[in-house]
Design a protein around this motif. Sequence first.
Motif, PDB file in Angstrom:
ATOM      1  N   TYR A 251       0.684  -1.219  -0.026  1.00 25.04           N
ATOM      2  CA  TYR A 251       0.052   0.169  -0.143  1.00 25.04           C
ATOM      3  C   TYR A 251       0.755   1.304   0.083  1.00 25.04           C
ATOM      4  CZ  TYR A 251      -4.440  -2.506   1.337  1.00 25.04           C
ATOM      5  OH  TYR A 251      -5.561  -3.513   1.318  1.00 25.04           O
ATOM      6  N   LYS A 252       0.504   2.265  -0.671  1.00 21.84           N
ATOM      7  CA  LYS A 252       0.859   3.612  -0.700  1.00 21.84           C
ATOM      8  C   LYS A 252      -0.348   4.429  -0.655  1.00 21.84           C
ATOM      9  CE  LYS A 252       3.605   7.258  -2.827  1.00 21.84           C
ATOM     10  NZ  LYS A 252       4.388   7.560  -4.170  1.00 21.84           N
ATOM     11  N   VAL A 253      -0.323   5.246   0.525  1.00 18.40           N
ATOM     12  CA  VAL A 253      -1.487   5.995   0.682  1.00 18.40           C
ATOM     13  C   VAL A 253      -1.256   7.428   1.178  1.00 18.40           C
ATOM     14  CG1 VAL A 253      -3.722   6.061   2.106  1.00 18.40           C
ATOM     15  CG2 VAL A 253      -2.726   3.678   1.527  1.00 18.40           C
ATOM     16  N   ALA A 254      -1.811   8.256   0.469  1.00 26.89           N
ATOM     17  CA  ALA A 254      -1.647   9.892   0.918  1.00 26.89           C
ATOM     18  C   ALA A 254      -2.923  10.177   1.358  1.00 26.89           C
ATOM     19  CB  ALA A 254      -1.175  10.569  -0.641  1.00 26.89           C
ATOM     20  N   ILE A 255      -2.923  10.701   2.517  1.00 34.32           N
ATOM     21  CA  ILE A 255      -4.166  11.160   3.313  1.00 34.32           C
ATOM     22  C   ILE A 255      -4.121  12.707   3.653  1.00 34.32           C
ATOM     23  CG2 ILE A 255      -5.513  10.748   5.242  1.00 34.32           C
ATOM     24  CD1 ILE A 255      -4.181   8.131   5.747  1.00 34.32           C
ATOM     25  N   THR A 256      -5.142  13.483   3.173  1.00 32.73           N
ATOM     26  CA  THR A 256      -4.900  14.796   3.143  1.00 32.73           C
ATOM     27  C   THR A 256      -6.118  15.307   4.206  1.00 32.73           C
ATOM     28  OG1 THR A 256      -4.329  15.364   0.939  1.00 32.73           O
ATOM     29  CG2 THR A 256      -5.267  17.173   2.095  1.00 32.73           C
ATOM     30  N   VAL A 257      -5.676  16.115   5.159  1.00 39.28           N
ATOM     31  CA  VAL A 257      -6.298  16.120   6.396  1.00 39.28           C
ATOM     32  C   VAL A 257      -6.230  17.777   6.678  1.00 39.28           C
ATOM     33  CG1 VAL A 257      -6.237  13.865   7.537  1.00 39.28           C
ATOM     34  CG2 VAL A 257      -4.631  15.641   8.042  1.00 39.28           C
ATOM     35  N   PRO A 258      -7.011  18.380   7.807  1.00 36.61           N
ATOM     36  CA  PRO A 258      -6.631  19.858   8.151  1.00 36.61           C
ATOM     37  C   PRO A 258      -5.391  19.805   8.693  1.00 36.61           C
ATOM     38  CG  PRO A 258      -8.950  19.072   8.810  1.00 36.61           C
ATOM     39  CD  PRO A 258      -8.249  17.905   8.136  1.00 36.61           C
ATOM     40  N   ASN A 259      -4.364  21.050   8.537  1.00 36.58           N
ATOM     41  CA  ASN A 259      -3.132  20.815   8.729  1.00 36.58           C
ATOM     42  C   ASN A 259      -3.042  20.803  10.271  1.00 36.58           C
ATOM     43  OD1 ASN A 259      -3.876  23.566   9.220  1.00 36.58           O
ATOM     44  ND2 ASN A 259      -2.477  24.439   8.291  1.00 36.58           N
ATOM     45  N   ASP A 260      -3.676  20.827  11.093  1.00 40.66           N
ATOM     46  CA  ASP A 260      -3.572  20.657  12.625  1.00 40.66           C
ATOM     47  C   ASP A 260      -3.976  19.679  13.130  1.00 40.66           C
ATOM     48  OD1 ASP A 260      -6.529  20.832  12.056  1.00 40.66           O
ATOM     49  OD2 ASP A 260      -6.734  22.521  13.795  1.00 40.66           O
ATOM     50  N   HIS A 261      -4.171  18.575  12.385  1.00 42.68           N
ATOM     51  CA  HIS A 261      -4.473  16.999  12.584  1.00 42.68           C
ATOM     52  C   HIS A 261      -3.094  16.436  12.998  1.00 42.68           C
ATOM     53  CE1 HIS A 261      -9.117  16.205  11.922  1.00 42.68           C
ATOM     54  NE2 HIS A 261      -8.738  17.355  12.056  1.00 42.68           N
ATOM     55  N   ILE A 262      -3.137  15.580  13.731  1.00 39.68           N
ATOM     56  CA  ILE A 262      -2.402  14.423  13.876  1.00 39.68           C
ATOM     57  C   ILE A 262      -2.882  13.087  13.009  1.00 39.68           C
ATOM     58  CG2 ILE A 262      -0.948  12.882  15.339  1.00 39.68           C
ATOM     59  CD1 ILE A 262       0.268  15.582  15.084  1.00 39.68           C
ATOM     60  N   LYS A 313      -4.370  22.741   4.781  1.00 37.56           N
ATOM     61  CA  LYS A 313      -4.328  21.157   4.621  1.00 37.56           C
ATOM     62  C   LYS A 313      -3.085  20.811   4.596  1.00 37.56           C
ATOM     63  CE  LYS A 313      -8.428  21.256   1.674  1.00 37.56           C
ATOM     64  NZ  LYS A 313      -9.088  20.879   0.705  1.00 37.56           N
ATOM     65  N   LYS A 314      -2.876  19.405   5.089  1.00 39.97           N
ATOM     66  CA  LYS A 314      -1.758  18.768   4.951  1.00 39.97           C
ATOM     67  C   LYS A 314      -1.731  17.316   4.705  1.00 39.97           C
ATOM     68  CE  LYS A 314       0.922  19.505   8.734  1.00 39.97           C
ATOM     69  NZ  LYS A 314       1.351  19.858  10.013  1.00 39.97           N
ATOM     70  N   THR A 315      -1.033  16.582   3.887  1.00 37.67           N
ATOM     71  CA  THR A 315      -1.001  15.430   3.417  1.00 37.67           C
ATOM     72  C   THR A 315      -0.006  14.489   4.097  1.00 37.67           C
ATOM     73  OG1 THR A 315      -1.943  16.264   1.210  1.00 37.67           O
ATOM     74  CG2 THR A 315      -0.887  14.160   1.217  1.00 37.67           C
ATOM     75  N   TRP A 316      -0.501  13.576   4.743  1.00 39.64           N
ATOM     76  CA  TRP A 316       0.574  12.411   5.088  1.00 39.64           C
ATOM     77  C   TRP A 316       0.656  11.213   4.255  1.00 39.64           C
ATOM     78  CZ3 TRP A 316       1.739  12.490  10.637  1.00 39.64           C
ATOM     79  CH2 TRP A 316       1.154  13.602  11.465  1.00 39.64           C
ATOM     80  N   ILE A 317       1.808  10.807   3.815  1.00 40.41           N
ATOM     81  CA  ILE A 317       1.881   9.652   3.131  1.00 40.41           C
ATOM     82  C   ILE A 317       2.611   8.506   3.778  1.00 40.41           C
ATOM     83  CG2 ILE A 317       3.286   8.894   1.034  1.00 40.41           C
ATOM     84  CD1 ILE A 317       3.485  11.859   0.048  1.00 40.41           C
ATOM     85  N   PHE A 318       1.762   7.351   3.780  1.00 44.08           N
ATOM     86  CA  PHE A 318       2.235   6.051   4.419  1.00 44.08           C
ATOM     87  C   PHE A 318       2.594   5.126   3.416  1.00 44.08           C
ATOM     88  CE2 PHE A 318      -0.167   8.546   7.523  1.00 44.08           C
ATOM     89  CZ  PHE A 318       0.402   8.299   8.812  1.00 44.08           C
ATOM     90  N   LYS A 319       3.349   4.059   3.893  1.00 40.53           N
ATOM     91  CA  LYS A 319       3.665   3.140   2.906  1.00 40.53           C
ATOM     92  C   LYS A 319       3.761   1.798   4.003  1.00 40.53           C
ATOM     93  CE  LYS A 319       7.255   1.438  -0.319  1.00 40.53           C
ATOM     94  NZ  LYS A 319       7.555  -0.041   0.260  1.00 40.53           N
ATOM     95  N   ALA A 320       2.960   0.717   3.333  1.00 41.21           N
ATOM     96  CA  ALA A 320       2.881  -0.478   4.392  1.00 41.21           C
ATOM     97  C   ALA A 320       2.875  -1.764   3.074  1.00 41.21           C
ATOM     98  CB  ALA A 320       1.582  -0.413   4.778  1.00 41.21           C
ATOM     99  N   ASP A 321       4.021  -2.689   3.371  1.00 44.47           N
ATOM    100  CA  ASP A 321       4.250  -3.886   2.383  1.00 44.47           C
ATOM    101  C   ASP A 321       3.608  -4.892   3.195  1.00 44.47           C
ATOM    102  OD1 ASP A 321       5.417  -2.083   0.717  1.00 44.47           O
ATOM    103  OD2 ASP A 321       7.279  -2.644   1.560  1.00 44.47           O
ATOM    104  N   ASN A 322       3.190  -5.716   2.283  1.00 39.76           N
ATOM    105  CA  ASN A 322       2.438  -7.231   2.726  1.00 39.76           C
ATOM    106  C   ASN A 322       1.473  -7.187   3.818  1.00 39.76           C
ATOM    107  OD1 ASN A 322       2.546 -10.009   2.218  1.00 39.76           O
ATOM    108  ND2 ASN A 322       4.438 -10.488   3.465  1.00 39.76           N
ATOM    109  N   VAL A 323       0.495  -6.197   3.647  1.00 38.10           N
ATOM    110  CA  VAL A 323      -0.581  -6.080   4.593  1.00 38.10           C
ATOM    111  C   VAL A 323      -1.875  -6.571   3.920  1.00 38.10           C
ATOM    112  CG1 VAL A 323       0.628  -4.478   6.238  1.00 38.10           C
ATOM    113  CG2 VAL A 323      -0.762  -3.688   4.135  1.00 38.10           C
ATOM    114  N   ARG A 324      -3.014  -6.915   4.690  1.00 41.61           N
ATOM    115  CA  ARG A 324      -4.010  -7.322   4.286  1.00 41.61           C
ATOM    116  C   ARG A 324      -5.045  -6.176   4.104  1.00 41.61           C
ATOM    117  NH1 ARG A 324      -8.008 -11.278   7.419  1.00 41.61           N
ATOM    118  NH2 ARG A 324      -9.039  -9.600   8.410  1.00 41.61           N
ATOM    119  N   ASP A 325      -5.002  -5.008   4.766  1.00 40.28           N
ATOM    120  CA  ASP A 325      -5.863  -3.795   4.989  1.00 40.28           C
ATOM    121  C   ASP A 325      -5.020  -2.806   5.484  1.00 40.28           C
ATOM    122  OD1 ASP A 325      -8.344  -2.661   4.778  1.00 40.28           O
ATOM    123  OD2 ASP A 325      -9.096  -3.684   6.820  1.00 40.28           O
ATOM    124  N   PHE A 326      -5.732  -1.596   5.451  1.00 38.90           N
ATOM    125  CA  PHE A 326      -5.205  -0.332   5.552  1.00 38.90           C
ATOM    126  C   PHE A 326      -6.164   0.517   6.567  1.00 38.90           C
ATOM    127  CE2 PHE A 326      -3.862   4.067   5.437  1.00 38.90           C
ATOM    128  CZ  PHE A 326      -2.447   3.976   5.286  1.00 38.90           C
TER     129      PHE A 326
END
Length: 794
Positions: A251-262, A313-326
């Motif tokens: 998985y490669k996932v880019a999540i855009t949220v308000p820029n004050d979010h964690i 806004k702010k975009t957080w990018i995550f990478k996960a290998d060999n997983v069955r869900d996100f």
Amino acid sequence: MRKQFIFYWLMLTGGGLLAQPPAGNYHANDRFEQLGATLPTPNTTRTASGAPGKDFWQQRADYDIKAELDDEQRKITGSETITYHNYSPDELKYVWLQLDQNLFAKGSINALSQHNSIQPQMSSNAVRGLNAPSSVRSSITGDKDYDFKITSVKDAKTGKPLPYTINNTMMRVELPVGIKTGQSYAFSVDWNYFINEYYGRAGYEFFPKDGNTNYFIAHWFPRMCVYDDVNGWQHKQFLGQGEFTLTFGNYKVAITVPNDHIVGATGEIQNMAQVLTPEQLKRMEKAKTATRPVLIVSQEEAEKAEKGKPTGKKTWIFKADNVRDFAFASSRKFIWDAMQVEQAGKKVMCMSLYSKEGNPLWGQYSTMVIAHTIKSYSKFSIDYPYPVCYSCHVNGGMEYPMISFNGGRPDPDGTYSEGTKFGMIGVIIHEVGHNFFPMIVNSDERQWGWMDEGLNTFVQYLTEKEWDRDFPARRGEPQDIVEYMKQDTKNLVPIMTSSDNIMMYGPNAYAKPATALNILRETVMGRELFDYAFKEYSRRWAFKNPTPADFFRTMEDASGVDLDWFWKGWFYGVEPVDQDLVEVEWFAVDTQNPDLNKAEAKKQADEKRNTVARQRDKDYIKESVVEKNPDMKDFYNTYDPYKVTDADKKKYEAYLASLSPDERKLVESGLNFYTLKVKNKGGLPMPVIVKMQFEDGTDSVARFPAEIWRLNDQQVSKVVTTKKKVVQWTLDPYREIADIDEESNHFPRQPAQPTRFQLFKGGGFQRGGGSNPMREAQQNQQARPAQQGGANKN
């Protein structure tokens, strides 16, 4: 010529002899024969040993996802490209995707299949939710639609639209050409949906006091169904109870949220320098060497963010290998702490996200519990393979790869009950533990709920005890399943029941299989054999999709223990354990020693004469005729029938001379022989465990395997030989086998213990909430007057 030994039947301490059941009524052959055709036929894909075969295959689906969280509308808008890899021997002309969010569609199968009725008094919300999914009725009270809105399905290369059909929570996409064995195909899907209120699996939680929202987002994108050698396409509809069957991928996932979010999510953050402040980056580095969690975002900083407004806004990018869900969590309210641990040479960042409502419990325990869970589960199954693990605070408990949503909230004043504390630790262990079952050992949850919930609850039980020896575990101990197994079998279904058709899901899918495995480990197999086999199952099926047969066969293959009778009774049946110690007969070898025999006879005669009536006669009859007239006496008034004569001695000496050394040793051993008669009233065969309490105050335990029932599953007789005399017998003395009637486990029978009740003076009975000693202590401290010098003394 064989010598005949005479046994004296010294005591019968029970009722009449057991009636012999009619011939042909035994079920022992059924119970102890192999499962045979009940299990699928082994082949080169899944072998008879329970291991993946040389031709084992499974599919893979890789995802590239871009999504945005709209905090104002509480809405997700996303676009994904799925690359599907076909490793099956079949050409696929279409593919199936799961649309789990359609559980919330008005008129869904889940909503229409719920049982409900009109009550004399009902709230408006209850009326509006009559045809909503049972688990989310409070969310579906307006005109808003919460199901997926699919806006585009296209070929990734050509951009041409692909035909698709939505069938409730499933979507079939028709392909321009079939995907042949070894080929891949990429296509894109665009979608959006409104986020529902958190209902136990995913959603939002709103905090009216500060006007902010925490988001816990899961099954939020169209996901590939599993295509395997067992079912073909596993596209059973999502009805809310049967969970998820999923395919591994990258998985490669880019999540855009308000820029004050964690944001926390499945996988590692790829752009940490862009989404964290320099100070937060320093703290993250410190967490890599800390032995206690380090605050990345403090409570003070989180409370300050609660009062502010996003500036962009702010975009957080995550990478996960060999997983069955996100899955992911997002909020401006989040406190964030982290601590890195090492497991089998691999560094794992353990992290917690929680709002101030979770403190002080979460700051003290959550991340430490994550670290402990990873260590304990790795010992019992396989080493944790992923680089991160999150625990996020919400009222509930749900699991996803590398991230889980967990409950446990103190009272508003910061105090909490012991139950709240242990409940929180337990749910974190359970949900983090799901990383192993089914996120790594990838069972089909839609079909077999117990393969993830039951196995996970079992290892949770072991992990809780390693956290605190006195941990009040809810599930796992045999006695805790008794009330469930006591019920009328008409109201029960076997563990081997499809997830959506299970009644009483908690006891059936969680508690009963966990208890069964605990009994298997502690009483049937022993820890060494069980632990080796369980680890072998985990190793064999890590990152693969096992079936129940693979588990059953592996446990037997790796241990050398025939367990088919156990799987039949505990997993395929609903009968309870109910053993009844109905009778004990006591025998001893007749030594023919006149000194002993006549002394014993005299003792018995004295006991017989020493009756209550004789004692009363002593006072009533002042003088008998024989006492008054000595001439009424004759030879028999002075004759002692218990005196040993020369003839007695000669006869005894002749008997001893006829014995061989071994026979004489047996005669003179002084052994006691007890015949125990045990009835299997419940039907479920289990080992017979009996405790002997000796007359000198010591005790001993004898154990007989479940195979004792293999020729007669209704009643058995067993001889137990002891040097000492037994005064009390007890079946299942340590409550190991979940026997539903302990009163029949004693011989002689013990008097029943009363069930206690309380008397209240006057008035009526008032119910109160659980005690909170922490709050009471604080209140007492506040009420205590100050001493001289301004100091309060405890």
